[in-house]
Design a protein around this motif. Sequence first.
Motif, short mmCIF file in Angstrom:
data_model
loop_
_atom_site.label_atom_id
_atom_site.label_comp_id
_atom_site.label_asym_id
_atom_site.label_seq_id
_atom_site.Cartn_x
_atom_site.Cartn_y
_atom_site.Cartn_z
N UNK A 99 -3.07 3.97 -8.91
CA UNK A 99 -3.67 3.79 -7.59
C UNK A 99 -4.41 2.46 -7.49
N UNK A 100 -4.18 1.75 -6.39
CA UNK A 100 -4.81 0.46 -6.15
C UNK A 100 -5.56 0.48 -4.83
N UNK A 101 -6.39 -0.52 -4.62
CA UNK A 101 -7.14 -0.63 -3.37
C UNK A 101 -6.19 -0.66 -2.18
N UNK A 102 -6.48 0.16 -1.20
CA UNK A 102 -5.64 0.27 -0.02
C UNK A 102 -4.64 1.40 -0.08
N UNK A 103 -4.41 1.97 -1.27
CA UNK A 103 -3.51 3.12 -1.40
C UNK A 103 -4.19 4.38 -0.83
N UNK A 104 -3.37 5.36 -0.49
CA UNK A 104 -3.87 6.64 0.00
C UNK A 104 -3.44 7.74 -0.96
N UNK A 105 -4.41 8.53 -1.41
CA UNK A 105 -4.13 9.68 -2.26
C UNK A 105 -4.23 10.94 -1.41
N UNK A 106 -3.14 11.71 -1.37
CA UNK A 106 -3.09 12.94 -0.58
C UNK A 106 -3.12 14.14 -1.52
N UNK A 107 -3.96 15.11 -1.23
CA UNK A 107 -4.01 16.37 -1.97
C UNK A 107 -4.09 17.52 -0.98
N UNK A 108 -3.53 18.67 -1.34
CA UNK A 108 -3.62 19.82 -0.44
C UNK A 108 -5.08 20.13 -0.14
N UNK A 143 0.84 -1.20 0.00
CA UNK A 143 0.00 0.00 0.00
C UNK A 143 0.87 1.25 0.00
N UNK A 144 0.57 2.19 -0.88
CA UNK A 144 1.39 3.38 -1.05
C UNK A 144 0.60 4.64 -0.71
N UNK A 145 1.34 5.68 -0.30
CA UNK A 145 0.76 6.99 -0.08
C UNK A 145 1.31 7.92 -1.14
N UNK A 146 0.43 8.41 -1.99
CA UNK A 146 0.84 9.21 -3.15
C UNK A 146 0.27 10.62 -3.02
N UNK A 147 1.13 11.61 -3.16
CA UNK A 147 0.70 13.00 -3.16
C UNK A 147 0.49 13.45 -4.60
N UNK A 148 -0.70 13.99 -4.89
CA UNK A 148 -0.93 14.62 -6.19
C UNK A 148 -0.93 16.12 -5.99
N UNK A 149 -0.07 16.81 -6.71
CA UNK A 149 0.03 18.26 -6.62
C UNK A 149 -0.22 18.85 -8.00
N UNK A 150 -0.88 20.01 -8.00
CA UNK A 150 -1.12 20.72 -9.26
C UNK A 150 -0.82 22.19 -9.02
N UNK A 151 -0.07 22.80 -9.95
CA UNK A 151 0.25 24.21 -9.85
C UNK A 151 -0.12 24.88 -11.17
N UNK A 152 -1.02 25.85 -11.11
CA UNK A 152 -1.44 26.54 -12.32
C UNK A 152 -0.85 27.94 -12.42
N UNK A 153 -0.23 28.43 -11.32
CA UNK A 153 0.40 29.75 -11.33
C UNK A 153 1.80 29.65 -10.77
#
Length: 211
Positions: free
Chosen positions: A59-68, A1-11
């Motif tokens: 992303x798979x079952x049990x993974x954690x997706x982190x977003x601001x 199981x993984x913890x993945x941060x998704x970040x997006x920057x538009x400016x």
Amino acid sequence: MSTILYARASTLSQTIADQEAQASAAGFAIDQVVWDEGVSGVRVRLAERAQGRRLFDMLRSGDTLVVRWVDRLGRSYADATDAIREFMRRGVIVRTVINGLTFDGATADPVQQAVRDALIAFMAATDQAQAEATKEAQRAGIEHAKANNANKYRGRKPSYSREQFNAVRDMLAQGTRIGMIAVASGLTRQTIYRIRNDVGVAERALVEWGM
């Protein structure tokens, strides 16, 4: 199981590094960072972004997706809610850095599901409304400046850029602490307080200086 941060920057002021630092400061142990830079969350859906597509593949079952905040996934109601519900359906846990919210599909209780889904919908709708209000305010400010531009004293030039103003306004709307906003934007606390106390005046100052 993984913890993945998704970040997006538009400016320019919404840096990937800042979002990663905020996640670490909030206690998240991130295994991998996936990001889209220079991409609008209003005009481009998550599944249409180069790295956004990767999330659906990796992303798979049990993974954690982190977003601001959920607006990193999308600034439109449909995009944000569709994405979160799809991740939950796959067994992925979605967590936010701001306010430490957790969304998952673990509960089978219909009342808890209803409360969870209502909160997701409210947050996504608020983000879209804010984005639309910002665009309207910018249009109105530009028209106002054009109508009153003849030899007008413009006052002191703002100490913040358009990108910094947008970033500060967004973070204020999300309840981010002033100190954290100062670090992320590179502005002083006094400047951030001035923007917070009268967003309309701060916006007009940018428009009047053609910023």
